[in-house]
Design a protein around this motif. Structure first.
Motif, PDB file in Angstrom:
ATOM      1  N   SER A  15       0.839  -1.191   0.000  1.00 25.25           N
ATOM      2  CA  SER A  15       0.000   0.000   0.000  1.00 25.25           C
ATOM      3  C   SER A  15       0.881   1.250   0.000  1.00 25.25           C
ATOM      4  CB  SER A  15      -0.909   0.034   1.228  1.00 25.25           C
ATOM      5  OG  SER A  15      -0.136   0.035   2.410  1.00 25.25           O
ATOM      6  N   ILE A  16       0.476   2.233  -0.751  1.00 29.10           N
ATOM      7  CA  ILE A  16       1.206   3.499  -0.840  1.00 29.10           C
ATOM      8  C   ILE A  16       0.460   4.525   0.002  1.00 29.10           C
ATOM      9  CG2 ILE A  16       2.020   5.334  -2.352  1.00 29.10           C
ATOM     10  CD1 ILE A  16       2.127   3.285  -4.596  1.00 29.10           C
ATOM     11  N   GLU A  17       1.145   4.977   1.019  1.00 31.97           N
ATOM     12  CA  GLU A  17       0.513   5.975   1.869  1.00 31.97           C
ATOM     13  C   GLU A  17       0.482   7.313   1.156  1.00 31.97           C
ATOM     14  OE1 GLU A  17       2.304   6.260   5.647  1.00 31.97           O
ATOM     15  OE2 GLU A  17       2.006   4.149   6.172  1.00 31.97           O
ATOM     16  N   GLU A  18      -0.686   7.882   1.145  1.00 31.04           N
ATOM     17  CA  GLU A  18      -0.819   9.181   0.515  1.00 31.04           C
ATOM     18  C   GLU A  18      -0.177  10.241   1.388  1.00 31.04           C
ATOM     19  OE1 GLU A  18      -4.786  10.118  -0.399  1.00 31.04           O
ATOM     20  OE2 GLU A  18      -5.096   8.429  -1.755  1.00 31.04           O
ATOM     21  N   ALA A  19       0.547  11.117   0.719  1.00 32.35           N
ATOM     22  CA  ALA A  19       1.166  12.223   1.455  1.00 32.35           C
ATOM     23  C   ALA A  19       0.066  13.128   1.985  1.00 32.35           C
ATOM     24  CB  ALA A  19       2.101  12.997   0.534  1.00 32.35           C
ATOM     25  N   PRO A  20       0.236  13.617   3.194  1.00 37.05           N
ATOM     26  CA  PRO A  20      -0.792  14.504   3.741  1.00 37.05           C
ATOM     27  C   PRO A  20      -0.939  15.750   2.882  1.00 37.05           C
ATOM     28  CG  PRO A  20       1.216  14.591   5.072  1.00 37.05           C
ATOM     29  CD  PRO A  20       1.369  13.464   4.112  1.00 37.05           C
ATOM     30  N   ALA A  21      -2.144  16.206   2.766  1.00 35.19           N
ATOM     31  CA  ALA A  21      -2.401  17.406   1.979  1.00 35.19           C
ATOM     32  C   ALA A  21      -1.696  18.593   2.625  1.00 35.19           C
ATOM     33  CB  ALA A  21      -3.906  17.663   1.895  1.00 35.19           C
ATOM     34  N   PRO A  22      -1.116  19.451   1.805  1.00 33.95           N
ATOM     35  CA  PRO A  22      -0.428  20.615   2.382  1.00 33.95           C
ATOM     36  C   PRO A  22      -1.420  21.499   3.135  1.00 33.95           C
ATOM     37  CG  PRO A  22      -0.687  20.856  -0.001  1.00 33.95           C
ATOM     38  CD  PRO A  22      -1.084  19.457   0.326  1.00 33.95           C
ATOM     39  N   SER A  23      -0.940  22.115   4.170  1.00 36.16           N
ATOM     40  CA  SER A  23      -1.794  22.985   4.976  1.00 36.16           C
ATOM     41  C   SER A  23      -0.940  24.051   5.635  1.00 36.16           C
ATOM     42  CB  SER A  23      -2.544  22.176   6.048  1.00 36.16           C
ATOM     43  OG  SER A  23      -1.620  21.570   6.946  1.00 36.16           O
ATOM     44  N   LEU A  24      -1.581  25.072   6.098  1.00 36.35           N
ATOM     45  CA  LEU A  24      -0.894  26.124   6.825  1.00 36.35           C
ATOM     46  C   LEU A  24      -0.591  25.651   8.241  1.00 36.35           C
ATOM     47  CD1 LEU A  24      -3.029  29.229   5.757  1.00 36.35           C
ATOM     48  CD2 LEU A  24      -0.764  28.600   4.920  1.00 36.35           C
ATOM     49  N   LEU A 294      -3.548  27.694  -0.138  1.00 40.20           N
ATOM     50  CA  LEU A 294      -3.846  27.537   1.287  1.00 40.20           C
ATOM     51  C   LEU A 294      -4.313  28.870   1.832  1.00 40.20           C
ATOM     52  CD1 LEU A 294      -0.579  25.584   2.184  1.00 40.20           C
ATOM     53  CD2 LEU A 294      -2.761  24.657   1.363  1.00 40.20           C
ATOM     54  N   VAL A 295      -5.443  28.859   2.523  1.00 42.59           N
ATOM     55  CA  VAL A 295      -6.078  30.112   2.927  1.00 42.59           C
ATOM     56  C   VAL A 295      -6.350  30.127   4.419  1.00 42.59           C
ATOM     57  CG1 VAL A 295      -8.127  31.590   2.665  1.00 42.59           C
ATOM     58  CG2 VAL A 295      -7.112  30.491   0.653  1.00 42.59           C
ATOM     59  N   ASP A 296      -6.130  31.294   5.014  1.00 41.92           N
ATOM     60  CA  ASP A 296      -6.470  31.548   6.413  1.00 41.92           C
ATOM     61  C   ASP A 296      -7.451  32.713   6.434  1.00 41.92           C
ATOM     62  OD1 ASP A 296      -5.953  31.476   9.428  1.00 41.92           O
ATOM     63  OD2 ASP A 296      -5.369  33.529   8.953  1.00 41.92           O
ATOM     64  N   ALA A 297      -8.707  32.436   6.765  1.00 38.58           N
ATOM     65  CA  ALA A 297      -9.742  33.463   6.877  1.00 38.58           C
ATOM     66  C   ALA A 297     -10.143  33.560   8.341  1.00 38.58           C
ATOM     67  CB  ALA A 297     -10.956  33.112   6.010  1.00 38.58           C
ATOM     68  N   VAL A 298     -10.140  34.776   8.882  1.00 37.26           N
ATOM     69  CA  VAL A 298     -10.299  34.917  10.319  1.00 37.26           C
ATOM     70  C   VAL A 298     -10.948  36.242  10.662  1.00 37.26           C
ATOM     71  CG1 VAL A 298      -8.035  35.982  10.645  1.00 37.26           C
ATOM     72  CG2 VAL A 298      -9.029  34.643  12.497  1.00 37.26           C
ATOM     73  N   GLY A 311      -3.617  34.111   2.065  1.00 31.88           N
ATOM     74  CA  GLY A 311      -3.389  32.823   1.430  1.00 31.88           C
ATOM     75  C   GLY A 311      -1.993  32.700   0.840  1.00 31.88           C
ATOM     76  N   LEU A 312      -1.573  31.472   0.639  1.00 34.19           N
ATOM     77  CA  LEU A 312      -0.372  31.159  -0.131  1.00 34.19           C
ATOM     78  C   LEU A 312      -0.858  30.424  -1.367  1.00 34.19           C
ATOM     79  CD1 LEU A 312       2.004  29.903   2.717  1.00 34.19           C
ATOM     80  CD2 LEU A 312       1.979  32.162   1.635  1.00 34.19           C
ATOM     81  N   ILE A 313      -0.756  31.062  -2.527  1.00 35.47           N
ATOM     82  CA  ILE A 313      -1.447  30.554  -3.708  1.00 35.47           C
ATOM     83  C   ILE A 313      -0.467  30.191  -4.818  1.00 35.47           C
ATOM     84  CG2 ILE A 313      -3.530  31.856  -3.177  1.00 35.47           C
ATOM     85  CD1 ILE A 313      -2.675  33.882  -5.296  1.00 35.47           C
ATOM     86  N   GLY A 314      -0.943  29.339  -5.714  1.00 36.69           N
ATOM     87  CA  GLY A 314      -0.134  28.909  -6.842  1.00 36.69           C
ATOM     88  C   GLY A 314       0.929  27.905  -6.440  1.00 36.69           C
ATOM     89  N   ASP A 315       1.636  27.387  -7.440  1.00 33.48           N
ATOM     90  CA  ASP A 315       2.672  26.391  -7.180  1.00 33.48           C
ATOM     91  C   ASP A 315       3.812  26.949  -6.344  1.00 33.48           C
ATOM     92  OD1 ASP A 315       1.228  24.596  -8.673  1.00 33.48           O
ATOM     93  OD2 ASP A 315       2.335  24.992 -10.542  1.00 33.48           O
ATOM     94  N   GLU A 316       4.082  28.241  -6.486  1.00 27.29           N
ATOM     95  CA  GLU A 316       5.184  28.866  -5.751  1.00 27.29           C
ATOM     96  C   GLU A 316       4.744  29.406  -4.391  1.00 27.29           C
ATOM     97  OE1 GLU A 316       8.269  28.732  -6.818  1.00 27.29           O
ATOM     98  OE2 GLU A 316       7.554  27.636  -8.581  1.00 27.29           O
ATOM     99  N   ARG A 317       3.484  29.199  -4.055  1.00 25.80           N
ATOM    100  CA  ARG A 317       2.956  29.652  -2.761  1.00 25.80           C
ATOM    101  C   ARG A 317       3.227  31.147  -2.556  1.00 25.80           C
ATOM    102  NH1 ARG A 317      -0.070  25.857  -3.040  1.00 25.80           N
ATOM    103  NH2 ARG A 317       0.098  23.933  -1.839  1.00 25.80           N
ATOM    104  N   VAL A 318       2.772  31.937  -3.512  1.00 29.41           N
ATOM    105  CA  VAL A 318       2.908  33.389  -3.426  1.00 29.41           C
ATOM    106  C   VAL A 318       1.924  33.917  -2.386  1.00 29.41           C
ATOM    107  CG1 VAL A 318       2.680  35.570  -4.688  1.00 29.41           C
ATOM    108  CG2 VAL A 318       3.617  33.538  -5.828  1.00 29.41           C
ATOM    109  N   PRO A 319       2.368  34.753  -1.446  1.00 26.43           N
ATOM    110  CA  PRO A 319       1.439  35.284  -0.448  1.00 26.43           C
ATOM    111  C   PRO A 319       0.416  36.221  -1.085  1.00 26.43           C
ATOM    112  CG  PRO A 319       3.614  36.288  -0.215  1.00 26.43           C
ATOM    113  CD  PRO A 319       3.756  35.183  -1.205  1.00 26.43           C
ATOM    114  N   MET A 320      -0.807  36.129  -0.615  1.00 19.39           N
ATOM    115  CA  MET A 320      -1.885  36.986  -1.107  1.00 19.39           C
ATOM    116  C   MET A 320      -2.735  37.447   0.061  1.00 19.39           C
ATOM    117  SD  MET A 320      -4.793  36.212  -4.013  1.00 19.39           S
ATOM    118  CE  MET A 320      -6.141  37.377  -4.310  1.00 19.39           C
TER     119      MET A 320
END
Length: 428
Positions: A15-24, A294-298, A311-320
């Motif tokens: 079995s191949i363990e799935e990598a955890p989804a990226p998160s903040l 990845l988004v943080d709404a607060v 948020g950190l968006i796109g493949d390069e995780r550009v801050p937004m």
């Protein structure tokens, strides 16, 4: 012949363990009211953004940017020894022999090297011949043919500006973390330095969205409004030292927003979203951001500007950062949250400079929330005073304000004559 062959044993594939989804990273704990404290939110955002990588740049182009190295002088200043007076370049040791003053020296002209027992005429500021250790002023000697008769002696180094007297090779000029000012640009050039290692100015893309927003100068139809927020925030980002690109998306369609933002990521170190203030416009951007990274709404314990989205968006995780639609809330949010992010990108100090002022009027706040009041600060040279600015037209209110009064979470009432802390907007 058997109708059915023996069933082969099938080896189970590992079995191949799935990598955890990226998160903040886990966000800060909220306060007792379920709101995030302002400073906690600032610190959290700063943890998510790294300074830009430094590179070499000419000293003139690097003005206003943060130095990423210790810089020492490459040359002596002055480069050559020069005379402080009009007189004769001499060796101070030649003026004495066996503890007694000598009577005269040989007059020499046009030599780059001062010989033993010679004296060479020099003018004020003139480079002296090599080997010179002092300058004998003209009144200290009389000319007698090809010799000068000494009237008065001088000591080692007297009337001589030695090479490296102002600055020597290896002297420290600037340290890592210093900001390159116009004066320090001149200093580096004088020290023979043409390039420095700095972090570049952050490239900020301000994305304006809203189907009902029109560009300034265009006709405003029924239900439409002139787009002012994106211009306000673009100017604020420039004032904070960023290189700014403004892009208008006259739509609130999620797919159009995603495409417009994606197109800008190649030239963005930070993306800022502004809208016209309608709830559906804000929600469209928030939905687009959530699908792009990845988004943080607060909800933050701050007024104005309670709702914050990052948020950190796109493949390069550009801050937004998505700013509130109300212009005052957008501007205050920029000063509280985006300004330190820009400083973080440049490697500069992320802390705002605060000044103390005396309140001229009564000011109120809500306990547990940080309140930022638009204010006019007056400094008459003896006393700095502050009063709140209020105007029905939000942009006029911001235009009249030159400071933000910061009332912390423990302040509910400020009376006239009491001290308040302020951010001077034109000196940040």
């Amino acid at each position: 012949m058997a109708l059915f062959g023996r069933r082969r044993q099938v080896e189970e594939e590992p079995s191949i363990e799935e990598a955890p989804a990226p998160s903040l990273p886990p966000p800060p704990e909220p306060d007792s009211n379920g709101l995030r404290r302002v400073q906690d939110h600032v610190d959290y955002l700063l943890e998510l953004v790294e300074p830009l990588k430094p590179f070499g740049m000419s000293v003139l182009e690097a003005w206003g940017q943060v130095i990423c190295e210790d810089i020492d002088s490459m040359i002596n200043v002055p480069q050559n020894s020069t005379s402080k007076v009009a007189g004769y370049a001499v060796r101070a040791s030649d003026l004495w022999e066996e503890g007694q003053p000598v009577g005269s020296l040989q007059l020499a002209v046009g030599t780059e090297h001062l010989g033993v027992g010679q004296a060479v005429p020099v003018d004020v500021g003139e480079v002296v011949p090599r080997g010179t250790t002092a300058v004998l002023p003209y009144p200290f000697a009389n000319v007698d043919g090809d010799r000068i008769e000494l009237v008065k002696e001088v000591s080692e180094g007297e009337y001589l500006r030695a090479a490296g007297e102002h600055l020597a090779v290896g002297d420290r000029l600037l340290s890592e973390g210093d900001v390159l000012t116009d004066r320090s640009v001149g200093m580096l050039a004088a020290a023979g330095i043409d390039k420095v290692l700095v972090r570049p100015k952050p490239r900020v893309v301000v994305v304006s969205s809203g189907a009902d927003l029109v560009e300034p100068g265009e006709d405003v139809g029924y239900g439409e409004a002139t787009d002012a927020n994106s211009f306000l925030i673009s100017a604020a980002a420039r004032a904070a030292g960023a290189t700014v690109f403004r892009v208008a998306v006259h739509s609130s369609d999620k797919h159009e927003l995603k495409q417009a933002i994606t197109d800008q990521l190649i030239r963005a170190d930070l993306v800022i979203s502004t809208t016209g203030g309608r709830r559906e416009e804000y929600e469209a951007v928030a939905e687009a951001m959530s699908e792009m990274g990845l988004v943080d709404a607060v909800e933050v314990a701050m007024s104005p500007g309670r709702t914050q989205t990052f948020g950190l968006i796109g493949d390069e995780r550009v801050p937004m950062v998505m700013l509130p639609g109300n212009p005052v809330s957008a501007y205050v949010s920029f000063q509280v949250f985006v300004w330190p992010l820009l400083k973080r990108l440049t490697g500069a100090d992320v802390h705002r400079k605060t000044v103390r002022a005396i309140a001229r009027t009564t000011m109120r706040s809500i306990w547990g929330q940080r309140h930022l009041l638009r204010a006019e600060v007056i400094d008459d040279g003896r006393l700095r005073t502050a009063s709140r600015v209020s105007d029905p037209f939000a942009m006029a209110e911001l235009g009249r304000a030159n400071a933000l009064i910061v009332l912390d979470e423990d302040t509910e009432l400020v009376r006239p004559g009491e001290a308040v802390q302020c951010w001077l907007l034109d000196e940040s």
